[in-house]
Design an enzyme around this catalytic site. Structure first.
Site, PDB file in Angstrom:
ATOM      1  N   TYR A 160      -1.851   1.317  -6.616  1.00 21.47           N
ATOM      2  CA  TYR A 160      -1.097   2.330  -5.671  1.00 21.47           C
ATOM      3  C   TYR A 160      -2.106   3.000  -4.608  1.00 21.47           C
ATOM      4  CZ  TYR A 160       1.579   6.151  -3.889  1.00 21.47           C
ATOM      5  OH  TYR A 160       2.322   7.163  -3.258  1.00 21.47           O
ATOM      6  N   SER A 166      -0.212   9.473   1.004  1.00 21.04           N
ATOM      7  CA  SER A 166      -0.042  10.403  -0.302  1.00 21.04           C
ATOM      8  C   SER A 166      -1.557  10.910  -0.762  1.00 21.04           C
ATOM      9  CB  SER A 166       0.419   9.589  -1.691  1.00 21.04           C
ATOM     10  OG  SER A 166      -0.076   9.768  -3.021  1.00 21.04           O
TER      11      SER A 166
END
Length: 89
Positions: free
Chosen positions: A72, A59
């Site tokens: 995250y 990501s």
């Protein structure tokens, strides 16, 4: 298995000051441990055959930290680091 792709991920928007253990653990379990278990399950056979590819998709948060996504982002930075180290091996 000739190609293995890792793309799984769990994301929660949680500020660190709020300390939400279960969400943090879920992100680490899926994003970090899931990647490691996946790699570990195919790598020995790929090495025995002398061929194979592992593709880890992370990501933008694995390259830049964002507020509310510390855990995250950390888990995706982990996958980036593992990918680089595995490539070097």
């Amino acid at each position: 298995i000739e190609i293995m792709g890792n793309r799984g991920g769990v994301i929660y928007f949680t500020l660190m000051k709020n300390v939400v253990w279960d969400q943090w653990e879920a992100q680490v379990d899926v994003n970090c441990k899931g990647t490691m278990y996946g790699i570990g399950s195919v790598l020995p056979r790929m090495l025995d055959r002398g061929k194979g590819h592992i593709v880890n998709i992370t990501s933008d948060a694995g390259r830049k930290a964002f507020p509310g996504l510390a855990v995250y982002s950390g888990s995706k930075f982990f996958v980036e680091g593992v990918s680089q180290a595995l490539r070097a091996e």
